[in-house]
Design an enzyme around this catalytic site. Structure first.
Site, PDB file in Angstrom:
ATOM      1  N   SER A  75       0.862  -1.278  -0.032  1.00  0.00           N
ATOM      2  CA  SER A  75      -0.165   0.127  -0.040  1.00  0.00           C
ATOM      3  C   SER A  75       0.907   1.116  -0.026  1.00  0.00           C
ATOM      4  CB  SER A  75      -0.893   0.001   1.040  1.00  0.00           C
ATOM      5  OG  SER A  75      -1.618   1.325   1.165  1.00  0.00           O
ATOM      6  N   SER A  78       2.931   1.837  -2.264  1.00  0.00           N
ATOM      7  CA  SER A  78       4.080   2.028  -3.121  1.00  0.00           C
ATOM      8  C   SER A  78       4.110   2.636  -4.432  1.00  0.00           C
ATOM      9  CB  SER A  78       4.407   0.310  -3.579  1.00  0.00           C
ATOM     10  OG  SER A  78       3.218  -0.129  -4.047  1.00  0.00           O
ATOM     11  N   LYS A 107       1.285   1.827  -7.079  1.00  0.00           N
ATOM     12  CA  LYS A 107       0.601   1.029  -8.063  1.00  0.00           C
ATOM     13  C   LYS A 107      -0.513   1.954  -8.896  1.00  0.00           C
ATOM     14  CE  LYS A 107      -1.094  -1.706  -4.861  1.00  0.00           C
ATOM     15  NZ  LYS A 107      -0.549  -1.139  -3.708  1.00  0.00           N
ATOM     16  N   SER A 108      -1.440   2.445  -8.116  1.00  0.00           N
ATOM     17  CA  SER A 108      -2.465   3.274  -8.831  1.00  0.00           C
ATOM     18  C   SER A 108      -1.984   4.455  -9.590  1.00  0.00           C
ATOM     19  CB  SER A 108      -3.424   3.891  -7.707  1.00  0.00           C
ATOM     20  OG  SER A 108      -4.264   2.834  -6.921  1.00  0.00           O
ATOM     21  N   SER A 118      -2.331  -7.623  -3.885  1.00  0.00           N
ATOM     22  CA  SER A 118      -2.264  -9.119  -4.416  1.00  0.00           C
ATOM     23  C   SER A 118      -0.882  -9.667  -3.569  1.00  0.00           C
ATOM     24  CB  SER A 118      -2.147  -9.198  -5.802  1.00  0.00           C
ATOM     25  OG  SER A 118      -1.154  -8.164  -6.694  1.00  0.00           O
TER      26      SER A 118
END
Ligand SMILES: Nc1ncnc2c1ncn2[C@@H]1O[C@H](COP(=O)(O)OS(=O)(=O)O)[C@@H](OP(=O)(O)O)[C@H]1O
Ligand SMILES: Nc1ncnc2c1ncn2[C@@H]1O[C@H](COP(=O)(O)OP(=O)(O)O)[C@@H](O)[C@H]1O
Length: 209
Positions: A35, A37, A39-40, A107
């Protein structure tokens, strides 16, 4: 209902035809990481770049999945496994529709990601490890969740009280505590170009504009 009573209807408009029309391959860019890092952030910045080139894309993340399709799931190991399983099945539908699916989920379990890889098939699943130290993710604390997890207010929090299993052989590794968002997007684009994913499929309309 017994599965033997369910029948496939074969489409005449097939995935290769859709990919040919779109001018690019439909692949899954699977971002995995802690969370915070990135990604989005990277998935959306990359989608912008791909969209501007004429690619058909969708970003799937907690916002559009955990509020709907997976609203019944929490963060136990079992629920995370089911979350990833459903997302894998959903991605498969998007690939069949000729769409590039950019997925941004923690994930955390290697086995679950490998199951998606097997489901989609080698070449269609591009695992992107969004690598960032826990210290830096906690420093960013984008949503204030690390602080709450440290205070014991959020159980099973990834990196604090629930494990994260890093990929062993991801197609791409992005080090977001060392490189800029733009640099990370460029790194993925270079990979996609190198793999011929952005090239016209079957000699049809080109993706490049
Ligand atoms: N216990 C716990 N652990 C980790 N994350 C938590 C938790 N509770 C809520 N959140 C928020 O949910 C987002 C992660 O959801 P995912 O669907 O990506 O998780 S998973 O792949 O099923 O593990 C995650 O979003 P990101 O920060 O975008 O990763 C968090 O905002
Ligand atoms: N190279 C980078 N890539 C992605 N995000 C970065 C990078 N450098 C700094 N950041 C910042 O880190 C935070 C990542 O948040 P977010 O994308 O929501 O992470 P995640 O989706 O993994 O939880 C954002 O505030 C973003 O601006």
């Amino acid at each position: 209902m017994p599965k033997s009573n369910v029948f496939w209807h074969h489409a005449t408009v097939t995935r290769p035809r859709r990919e040919g029309q779109n001018g690019h391959r439909a692949v899954n860019l699977w971002f995995t990481g802690l969370s915070g890092s990135g990604k989005s952030t990277i998935a959306h910045a990359l989608e912008e770049e791909l969209h501007n080139r004429g690619c058909r894309t969708i970003v799937l993340d907690g916002d559009n999945v955990r509020h709907g399709l997976c609203a019944d799931l929490g963060f136990s190991e079992e629920d995370r496994r089911e979350n990833i399983r459903r997302i894998g099945e959903m991605v498969k539908l998007f690939l069949n529709a000729g769409v590039m699916a950019l997925t941004a989920f923690i994930s955390p379990f290697r086995e679950d990601r490998e199951r998606v890889r097997r489901l989609l098939g080698e070449g269609d699943f591009i695992e992107i490890h969004v690598r960032c130290s826990l210290d830096e993710c906690e420093r960013r604390d984008v949503k204030g969740l690390y602080r709450r997890a440290r205070a014991g207010e959020i159980p099973n929090f990834t990196g604090i009280s629930s494990p994260y299993e890093a990929p062993e052989a991801p197609e791409v590794v992005l080090e977001t505590d060392r490189h800029s968002v733009e640099g990370c997007v460029e790194q993925v684009m270079v990979h996609l170009e190198g793999q011929g994913i952005l090239q016209p499929v079957g000699g049809s309309r080109a993706a490049a504009v």
